[in-house]
Every structure is written in C-alpha cells, then in structure tokens.
Design a protein around this motif. Structure first.
Motif, PDB file in Angstrom:
ATOM      1  N   VAL A   1       0.869  -1.168   0.000  1.00 40.64           N
ATOM      2  CA  VAL A   1       0.000   0.000   0.000  1.00 40.64           C
ATOM      3  C   VAL A   1       0.908   1.220   0.000  1.00 40.64           C
ATOM      4  N   GLU A   2       0.699   2.108  -0.948  1.00 38.57           N
ATOM      5  CA  GLU A   2       1.520   3.314  -1.005  1.00 38.57           C
ATOM      6  C   GLU A   2       0.602   4.519  -0.933  1.00 38.57           C
ATOM      7  N   TRP A   3       0.949   5.479  -0.099  1.00 38.30           N
ATOM      8  CA  TRP A   3       0.140   6.684   0.003  1.00 38.30           C
ATOM      9  C   TRP A   3       1.045   7.894  -0.190  1.00 38.30           C
ATOM     10  N   SER A   4       0.427   8.951  -0.585  1.00 38.64           N
ATOM     11  CA  SER A   4       1.196  10.154  -0.899  1.00 38.64           C
ATOM     12  C   SER A   4       1.687  10.826   0.370  1.00 38.64           C
ATOM     13  N   ILE A   5       2.849  11.445   0.264  1.00 41.15           N
ATOM     14  CA  ILE A   5       3.443  12.189   1.368  1.00 41.15           C
ATOM     15  C   ILE A   5       3.617  13.625   0.917  1.00 41.15           C
ATOM     16  N   GLY A   6       3.088  14.536   1.698  1.00 36.75           N
ATOM     17  CA  GLY A   6       3.199  15.948   1.357  1.00 36.75           C
ATOM     18  C   GLY A   6       4.534  16.527   1.783  1.00 36.75           C
ATOM     19  N   PRO A   7       4.735  17.807   1.567  1.00 33.57           N
ATOM     20  CA  PRO A   7       6.002  18.445   1.920  1.00 33.57           C
ATOM     21  C   PRO A   7       6.148  18.618   3.433  1.00 33.57           C
ATOM     22  N   MET A   8       7.383  18.689   3.867  1.00 32.27           N
ATOM     23  CA  MET A   8       7.686  18.987   5.265  1.00 32.27           C
ATOM     24  C   MET A   8       7.712  20.503   5.428  1.00 32.27           C
ATOM     25  N   ASP A   9       7.048  20.995   6.440  1.00 32.57           N
ATOM     26  CA  ASP A   9       7.054  22.438   6.692  1.00 32.57           C
ATOM     27  C   ASP A   9       8.272  22.763   7.555  1.00 32.57           C
ATOM     28  N   TRP A  10       9.377  23.066   6.915  1.00 33.16           N
ATOM     29  CA  TRP A  10      10.633  23.264   7.641  1.00 33.16           C
ATOM     30  C   TRP A  10      10.619  24.519   8.502  1.00 33.16           C
ATOM     31  N   ARG A  11       9.871  25.523   8.117  1.00 36.40           N
ATOM     32  CA  ARG A  11       9.777  26.717   8.966  1.00 36.40           C
ATOM     33  C   ARG A  11       9.087  26.377  10.287  1.00 36.40           C
ATOM     34  N   LEU A  12       8.052  25.544  10.197  1.00 34.34           N
ATOM     35  CA  LEU A  12       7.359  25.124  11.414  1.00 34.34           C
ATOM     36  C   LEU A  12       8.267  24.231  12.267  1.00 34.34           C
ATOM     37  N   VAL A  13       9.022  23.367  11.619  1.00 34.48           N
ATOM     38  CA  VAL A  13       9.986  22.524  12.341  1.00 34.48           C
ATOM     39  C   VAL A  13      11.001  23.395  13.072  1.00 34.48           C
ATOM     40  N   ALA A  14      11.542  24.380  12.361  1.00 36.89           N
ATOM     41  CA  ALA A  14      12.543  25.263  12.971  1.00 36.89           C
ATOM     42  C   ALA A  14      11.958  26.022  14.157  1.00 36.89           C
ATOM     43  N   LEU A  15      10.717  26.452  14.031  1.00 41.53           N
ATOM     44  CA  LEU A  15      10.077  27.205  15.113  1.00 41.53           C
ATOM     45  C   LEU A  15       9.907  26.345  16.359  1.00 41.53           C
ATOM     46  N   LEU A  16       9.282  25.176  16.213  1.00 41.05           N
ATOM     47  CA  LEU A  16       8.966  24.354  17.378  1.00 41.05           C
ATOM     48  C   LEU A  16      10.209  23.688  17.961  1.00 41.05           C
TER      49      LEU A  16
ATOM     50  N   GLY B   1      13.207  24.859  17.637  1.00 36.33           N
ATOM     51  CA  GLY B   1      13.976  25.961  18.218  1.00 36.33           C
ATOM     52  C   GLY B   1      13.455  26.385  19.573  1.00 36.33           C
ATOM     53  N   LEU B   2      12.123  26.408  19.736  1.00 34.05           N
ATOM     54  CA  LEU B   2      11.546  26.733  21.044  1.00 34.05           C
ATOM     55  C   LEU B   2      11.938  25.688  22.089  1.00 34.05           C
ATOM     56  N   LYS B   3      11.893  24.419  21.697  1.00 34.05           N
ATOM     57  CA  LYS B   3      12.295  23.343  22.607  1.00 34.05           C
ATOM     58  C   LYS B   3      13.744  23.525  23.039  1.00 34.05           C
ATOM     59  N   LEU B   4      14.617  23.784  22.091  1.00 37.55           N
ATOM     60  CA  LEU B   4      16.031  23.977  22.411  1.00 37.55           C
ATOM     61  C   LEU B   4      16.224  25.189  23.312  1.00 37.55           C
ATOM     62  N   LEU B   5      15.549  26.274  23.008  1.00 40.78           N
ATOM     63  CA  LEU B   5      15.696  27.501  23.785  1.00 40.78           C
ATOM     64  C   LEU B   5      15.272  27.309  25.227  1.00 40.78           C
ATOM     65  N   VAL B   6      14.156  26.632  25.432  1.00 36.93           N
ATOM     66  CA  VAL B   6      13.648  26.400  26.787  1.00 36.93           C
ATOM     67  C   VAL B   6      14.694  25.678  27.640  1.00 36.93           C
ATOM     68  N   HIS B   7      15.323  24.660  27.054  1.00 38.53           N
ATOM     69  CA  HIS B   7      16.292  23.882  27.837  1.00 38.53           C
ATOM     70  C   HIS B   7      17.617  24.619  28.016  1.00 38.53           C
ATOM     71  N   LEU B   8      18.026  25.383  27.023  1.00 37.24           N
ATOM     72  CA  LEU B   8      19.262  26.147  27.182  1.00 37.24           C
ATOM     73  C   LEU B   8      19.106  27.218  28.263  1.00 37.24           C
ATOM     74  N   LEU B   9      17.940  27.856  28.315  1.00 35.58           N
ATOM     75  CA  LEU B   9      17.725  28.912  29.306  1.00 35.58           C
ATOM     76  C   LEU B   9      17.678  28.379  30.733  1.00 35.58           C
TER      77      LEU B   9
ATOM     78  N   ALA C   1      15.693  17.581  18.439  1.00 41.86           N
ATOM     79  CA  ALA C   1      15.626  16.570  17.382  1.00 41.86           C
ATOM     80  C   ALA C   1      14.388  15.696  17.535  1.00 41.86           C
ATOM     81  N   LYS C   2      14.001  15.452  18.775  1.00 39.85           N
ATOM     82  CA  LYS C   2      12.805  14.638  19.030  1.00 39.85           C
ATOM     83  C   LYS C   2      11.560  15.318  18.464  1.00 39.85           C
ATOM     84  N   VAL C   3      11.465  16.616  18.652  1.00 41.70           N
ATOM     85  CA  VAL C   3      10.340  17.364  18.096  1.00 41.70           C
ATOM     86  C   VAL C   3      10.353  17.274  16.575  1.00 41.70           C
TER      87      VAL C   3
END
Length: 526
Positions: free
Chosen positions: A17-32, A34-42, A101-103
């Motif tokens: 069974v093969e299904w279509s895969i849409g694009p990865m929203d890299w801006r959203l990945v960077a945002l979330l 990045g927030l995770k990383l920032l929280v732990h660094l602070l 990376a987990k996010v």
C-alpha cells in the motif's frame, strides 16, 4: 490522504500500500524545535549537576564497552560534554539538542503517515510540552537520546509498509544496534517488534534475507558490549536482581502503570495519543497496525518486567504523530470546519497555553520555594520512582542540590590535616553520586580522586596502596568496626537536597584492615 494499491516495491517482491506524502514544513519545524532547544538552554544552569550526570562524567573518564547499569553510549556522550569543558551548560547541551531533534523527528513521522502542515505542527507542539520529555531533556541521561532511535526504527517500519523496499531492514538493524548500545531496553523493543511483525503483513519479509541481515547487523554492533557483559559475569543481571531483592523501585500494578503513562504525558494530551493508537489498530491508519501492536507489546512487557513507568516514554512520539494525523483527518471531515480555521486554532492554542503553564513547574526557572508553591497551585505532585528517595523536591530536581557544598566540606576537612597526613589520606564515597561530585568538582578544590566501589566504580582500578586516614561519605555508624577512631567531622545538609544525602561526613583513622584486602567486599551493585 491518497492511497493506492500498487504491485511490487523497489524490490518488486510483493504487493504494498503506497500513500502520498506531502512536503515537510521546515519553517514550522525550525520554530517548534527551536523553542524546545531555547527552553532547555535557558534553564540549563539554574540549579546544579544531577547525581547521575556526575556518574556519567566519571564513566566518560573510564570509557569501555560496558558498565554495570548502562550501555556505553551515555559515557561516550558524556565524554563529548567533557570535551566541551564539562561545565553545567556543556553537559546539558547534548540532551537539549536531542530534545529539539525529538520534536523534529516526531513531525517527520506525522508527515510519513500522510499528515499535512496541521498534523506536523500538532505533533511538534505536543512533544514540546510533554512533561516526561521536559524532564529527561533537561539533564544528561539515557532517556533524552533513546527516543530518537526508537523513532528511527518506527520510521523504517512505516517506509517498509509504504514502499515494500525490504532493504530498509538494514537501516532498522543499524538503529536497533545503536539503540542496544544506548540502553538495554532496546532488547524489549526488539522482542515487541518481532511479535508485532509476526502479527502483521510484514511477516512476509521473514522469508527474505534482508530482515535477517538486519538482525545480524544489530547483533554485530551490540557484540562488544555483550562480550563485556559475559566476560564480567553479567553485572547487569546481578544489578537488576539486587534492585528487586532490595525493593528499591516503586512497583506498580498494571492499572497504576497505565495511569502513570497518562499522567507523565499530560492528561490533557491523552485524547491525542490514544486516538493515534486507536487509528493505528482500527482506523484510517490501520495499514500501519504493526506500530499499534508494537506499542501494546511494549506496554505488556514493561508491566511484566515491573519497569519504571517512564521506561516506556520513548514509544509515544509515534502515537502522538498518529493521533495528530487522525485529528487532522477528523477535522477535515466535519462540515462545520470546512473553510474555517477556528477549531484548529482553539486546539493548538489550548495545548500551547497548557505547555506555557507547565514549563515553569517542571524546569528550574523558579527558586525552589516558588517552584513548590507553583506546583501546588497547579495541583502537580510528581510521582515517586524509588522507595528510599525523599525530599521536598522531586528526585530529578532534588538530586541537583548540595554537591558543591558537600565538596567544600570535604575540602575543609582534608586541608585541616597536616601535609604529612594528607599524603596518606583517602576520600571514600559509598555511592557514585558522592564519588562523582568529588571527582568532578574536587580538583578545583585541591582534592584527590575518590575511592568508590559502587556500580561501575567497582571495575576501575582498586587502591594500589594503603592509607592511614579516610574521609568517608555516605557511610553509616558501622565504621567503628573498621577503624580505631571514627569522628564526625561535619554534617552535610542541604535543605533542598534528597534526605539520604544529608548525612554525616566521617574522619576515620587507624584502619583495622587495609583497603586493598577489603576492596572485593566493598563492591555493591544496586
């Protein structure tokens, strides 16, 4: 989500069974991410070193293919931290990066399952605020890195189902092998995966060579550590037996274990990951039923092994991803939501608001008194994981207090001795936490390395000479049977530390037996 039956995969071996895969929203990945990383660094240097971090830094100074209670990867990661300077922010950097990376990987799983931008964002937002991950990603521990490998294996299973390319089993084997070198719980993951494969269409691959090659690859990667365990008499098994015999861990019944899963993942997020499980088993994602069966197998095995509740945490990113995909599809199918964003906005805003409330309650942004008051206001009461650990704060935070003060007290005692007596004085620590504190913080205070026979310390060089004076940490009054003179030189106490660490520090003279003769008897694994 578009689904089509298509004969053959890259290997052309069977129908898939093969299904279509849409694009990865890299801006959203960077945002979330990045927030995770920032929280732990602070929050990385608000309190102090965690007990186990000090132990891992000691392991990093004695790199090997195995340890009593840990696979070798955590020591290698701690070695990197030492290379970065060994400061508190340096030690916390790698787990913070692993959390980010987990996010990102969780959002990638949602995309693999056919999720769009909303599903990816919902997955990332959930993983950003899951309490257990906020905890593990805030300290150097195995739990910060283990989910990355489990998620990688899940990603390979998805691609195997989606494309039928059975050469992907080699990547599964590589990740499983690295997982075994990270935490032995990967053995449980492997057993659950085998059962899930046997109960799913992927069992067809057992007739082909690649899945067996993957198993061989994982074994070859794990072989040095397996040989280390054999050569040293299986210390891991002895350690686990001692823990059970002593009743060290809080043992949970099946229902309590399940309730704890809901609790440490945030009860408000339960509908997301539970809907993901249901979707994998019975719903629109049932083509990936192997993942749902994998979870159920892991849950049953962890309960049977009386594992700590958070040992299962690494499996949940795939359920959050599945739940986000199912939620996206459900919202798209409702007439009242067509062309309207408000249901998605309400859901994401609610999760974001709860996450913003939880972060100061779980990470050390506040002073201990304010933290406790804030937790009480939210009705948060952290679960107790070990019977003998008590303190005003939960163990993850309480075990970050008192190490510099204890080391200062030892330094005061040591430097009060004459230079002649110092030359024949040893610091003996009954536990790896005290030993790790002396070894990491002591050199700046002019202290020698500590002697310790707890856990992996028992494998490192035994004393090569005798001593006439000992400064003893974490010991009891039974010292009078070993020394002619036992003096309470200080009483270490930190109001926010764990109760069992607030103990006297003894200055002992006149050993009745030499330390080299006693060394084999001092070994204790628990």
């Amino acid at each position: 989500m578009k689904s089509t039956w298509k004969p053959g995969g890259e290997s052309g071996a069977h129908s898939i069974v093969e299904w279509s895969i849409g694009p990865m929203d890299w801006r959203l990945v960077a945002l979330l991410a990045g927030l995770k990383l920032l929280v732990h660094l602070l929050s990385s240097q608000a309190y102090g070193f965690f007990r186990d971090e000090l132990y891992f830094l000691d392991c990093a100074r004695h790199l090997g293919w195995g340890y009593v209670d840990d696979a070798p990867m955590i020591a290698l990661l701690a070695k990197v931290s030492l290379g970065l300077g060994g400061s508190l922010p340096a030690v916390r950097l790698l787990p913070a990066l692993a959390g980010a990376a987990k996010v990102a990987l969780g959002m990638g799983l949602a995309r693999q399952m056919g999720g769009g931008r909303f599903a990816q964002g919902l997955t990332g937002l959930c993983l950003l605020g899951v309490p257990v991950f906020l905890g593990t990603d805030s300290i150097l521990c195995v739990g910060a890195f283990e989910p990355l490998l489990w998620m990688g294996c899940a990603a390979m299973l998805i691609e195997l189902v989606r494309t039928g390319n059975d050469r992907l089993w080699l990547w599964f084997g590589l990740l499983a092998g690295l997982g075994l070198e990270t935490k032995y719980a990967m053995l449980v993951f492997g057993l659950a995966a085998l059962v899930a494969i046997l109960l799913s269409p992927l069992r067809r691959d057992l007739r082909r060579p690649w899945i067996w090659a993957a198993g061989l690859l994982a074994l070859l990667i794990f072989l040095p550590t397996l040989l280390w365990q054999i050569r040293h008499g299986y210390p891991l098994l002895e350690d686990m037996a001692n823990i059970r015999r002593m009743g060290k861990n809080v043992v949970l019944g099946p229902w309590t274990f399940v309730k704890q899963q809901i609790g440490f993942l945030n009860p408000l997020l339960f509908p997301i990951w539970f809907s993901g499980l249901c979707s994998l088993l019975f719903g629109r994602l049932s083509r990936l039923r192997v993942l749902g069966l994998l979870y159920l197998g892991m849950l049953a095995l962890m309960i049977a092994l009386q594992a700590k509740d958070y040992y299962l945490a690494a499996i949940y990113p795939m359920l959050f991803a599945a739940g986000a995909v199912a939620t996206e599809a459900w919202l798209a199918g409702r007439d009242w939501s067509r062309g309207r964003l408000w249901p998605k906005v309400v859901l994401l805003s609610g999760i974001g608001a709860v996450t913003a409330l939880l972060i100061p309650a779980l990470l050390p942004f506040l002073s201990p008194p304010r933290l406790l008051a804030y937790q009480r206001a939210l009705g948060i009461r952290p679960a107790k994981l070990e019977v003998r650990h008590d303190g005003p704060l939960d163990q993850r935070l309480g075990d970050q207090f008192g190490w510099p003060e204890m080391t200062d007290e030892v330094a005061r005692i040591y430097h009060s001795l004459t230079p002649e007596e110092q030359a024949h004085t040893a610091i003996y620590a009954a536990s790896y936490g005290e030993a790790g504190a002396i070894n990491h913080l002591g050199p700046a205070r002019g202290l020698p390395s500590a002697l310790c026979a707890h856990q992996a310390h028992s494998f490192w060089p035994a004393p090569d000479r005798d001593y006439t004076t000992f400064i003893c940490l974490g010991c009891d009054e039974g010292l009078s049977r070993v020394f002619e003179s036992v003096q309470v030189a200080a009483v270490h106490h930190h109001p926010w530390g764990m109760a069992e660490e607030n103990r006297p520090i003894y200055l002992c003279r006149g050993p009745k037996r030499n330390i080299r003769a006693m060394w084999p008897e001092l070994k204790h694994w628990d």
